[in-house]
Design a protein around this motif. Structure first.
Motif, mmCIF file in Angstrom:
data_model
loop_
_atom_site.group_PDB
_atom_site.id
_atom_site.type_symbol
_atom_site.label_atom_id
_atom_site.label_comp_id
_atom_site.label_asym_id
_atom_site.label_seq_id
_atom_site.Cartn_x
_atom_site.Cartn_y
_atom_site.Cartn_z
ATOM 1 N N MET A 8 -70.133 -9.910 -41.661
ATOM 2 C CA MET A 8 -70.419 -11.572 -41.766
ATOM 3 C C MET A 8 -70.882 -12.152 -43.127
ATOM 4 S SD MET A 8 -69.695 -14.149 -40.079
ATOM 5 C CE MET A 8 -69.851 -13.703 -38.312
ATOM 6 N N ASP A 9 -71.487 -11.251 -44.007
ATOM 7 C CA ASP A 9 -71.739 -11.567 -45.354
ATOM 8 C C ASP A 9 -70.745 -11.458 -46.248
ATOM 9 O OD1 ASP A 9 -72.013 -8.834 -45.258
ATOM 10 O OD2 ASP A 9 -72.949 -8.930 -47.094
ATOM 11 N N ILE A 10 -69.547 -10.424 -45.856
ATOM 12 C CA ILE A 10 -68.390 -10.831 -46.691
ATOM 13 C C ILE A 10 -67.330 -11.624 -46.300
ATOM 14 C CG2 ILE A 10 -66.409 -9.140 -47.386
ATOM 15 C CD1 ILE A 10 -68.307 -6.586 -47.031
ATOM 16 N N ALA A 11 -67.546 -11.885 -44.909
ATOM 17 C CA ALA A 11 -66.529 -13.159 -44.540
ATOM 18 C C ALA A 11 -67.307 -14.534 -45.224
ATOM 19 C CB ALA A 11 -66.761 -13.229 -43.076
ATOM 20 N N LEU A 15 -64.877 -16.825 -47.723
ATOM 21 C CA LEU A 15 -64.655 -18.590 -47.556
ATOM 22 C C LEU A 15 -65.053 -19.235 -48.918
ATOM 23 C CD1 LEU A 15 -66.311 -18.653 -43.878
ATOM 24 C CD2 LEU A 15 -63.910 -19.091 -44.452
ATOM 25 N N ILE A 16 -66.127 -18.769 -49.324
ATOM 26 C CA ILE A 16 -66.752 -19.312 -50.698
ATOM 27 C C ILE A 16 -65.564 -19.200 -51.607
ATOM 28 C CG2 ILE A 16 -68.405 -19.398 -52.540
ATOM 29 C CD1 ILE A 16 -69.452 -20.634 -49.798
ATOM 30 N N GLU A 17 -64.968 -17.843 -51.946
ATOM 31 C CA GLU A 17 -63.984 -17.780 -53.009
ATOM 32 C C GLU A 17 -62.637 -18.641 -52.412
ATOM 33 O OE1 GLU A 17 -63.856 -13.555 -53.041
ATOM 34 O OE2 GLU A 17 -65.794 -13.194 -53.949
ATOM 35 N N GLY A 19 -62.661 -21.415 -51.587
ATOM 36 C CA GLY A 19 -62.969 -22.713 -51.754
ATOM 37 C C GLY A 19 -63.844 -23.807 -50.930
ATOM 38 N N TYR A 20 -64.082 -23.004 -50.101
ATOM 39 C CA TYR A 20 -64.847 -23.761 -48.806
ATOM 40 C C TYR A 20 -66.226 -23.992 -49.492
ATOM 41 C CZ TYR A 20 -61.300 -22.910 -45.336
ATOM 42 O OH TYR A 20 -60.252 -22.950 -44.741
ATOM 43 N N SER A 21 -66.770 -25.252 -49.196
ATOM 44 C CA SER A 21 -68.259 -25.695 -49.515
ATOM 45 C C SER A 21 -69.255 -24.631 -48.743
ATOM 46 C CB SER A 21 -68.693 -26.758 -49.031
ATOM 47 O OG SER A 21 -68.704 -27.159 -47.728
ATOM 48 N N ILE A 22 -70.423 -24.489 -49.051
ATOM 49 C CA ILE A 22 -71.345 -23.612 -48.728
ATOM 50 C C ILE A 22 -71.715 -24.321 -47.227
ATOM 51 C CG2 ILE A 22 -74.049 -23.142 -48.948
ATOM 52 C CD1 ILE A 22 -73.731 -22.732 -51.865
ATOM 53 N N THR A 23 -71.813 -25.605 -47.081
ATOM 54 C CA THR A 23 -71.951 -25.788 -45.831
ATOM 55 C C THR A 23 -71.114 -25.889 -44.716
ATOM 56 O OG1 THR A 23 -73.020 -27.893 -46.729
ATOM 57 C CG2 THR A 23 -72.405 -28.344 -44.635
ATOM 58 N N ASP A 24 -69.681 -25.707 -45.251
ATOM 59 C CA ASP A 24 -68.504 -25.289 -44.157
ATOM 60 C C ASP A 24 -68.487 -23.950 -43.898
ATOM 61 O OD1 ASP A 24 -67.524 -27.950 -44.047
ATOM 62 O OD2 ASP A 24 -66.138 -27.791 -45.642
ATOM 63 N N ALA A 25 -68.949 -23.157 -45.007
ATOM 64 C CA ALA A 25 -68.943 -21.758 -44.816
ATOM 65 C C ALA A 25 -70.169 -21.401 -43.944
ATOM 66 C CB ALA A 25 -68.983 -20.829 -46.246
ATOM 67 N N THR A 29 -69.623 -19.392 -40.156
ATOM 68 C CA THR A 29 -70.110 -18.103 -39.977
ATOM 69 C C THR A 29 -71.611 -18.129 -39.018
ATOM 70 O OG1 THR A 29 -71.338 -18.462 -42.076
ATOM 71 C CG2 THR A 29 -69.111 -17.141 -42.018
ATOM 72 N N SER A 30 -71.967 -19.263 -38.594
ATOM 73 C CA SER A 30 -73.011 -19.480 -37.990
ATOM 74 C C SER A 30 -73.073 -20.289 -36.906
ATOM 75 C CB SER A 30 -74.497 -19.327 -38.826
ATOM 76 O OG SER A 30 -74.410 -20.738 -39.313
#
Length: 75
Positions: A8-11, A15-17, A19-25, A29-30
């Motif tokens: 999940m940390d790699i997923a 997502l960040i890479e 271009g998704y925002s931290i909030t969306d990622a 993932t949670s």
């Protein structure tokens, strides 16, 4: 991710890479997964299980907590 061995940390990092925002990622993932599987986690709120993952600036796992107890720490 169903049937995948992707951590999940790699997923999250992927997502960040992409271009998704931290909030969306975070939601992908949670929060959304917890809702889908009817888990008592996925958000920090009274009455929810205190399942947490602390990431460093490179989004690598530094600490995990399960039901409020530290299970892993690299701090």
């Amino acid at each position: 991710m169903a049937g995948s061995v992707l951590r999940m940390d790699i997923a999250f990092r992927n997502l960040i890479e992409l271009g998704y925002s931290i909030t969306d990622a975070f939601k992908m993932t949670s929060t959304n997964a917890a809702k889908e599987f009817k888990l008592n986690t996925g958000i920090l709120k009274e009455g929810k299980d205190a399942d947490l993952v602390v990431l460093d600036k490179d989004y690598k796992v530094c600490m995990t907590m399960v039901k409020g107890k530290i299970k892993f720490t690299n701090l």
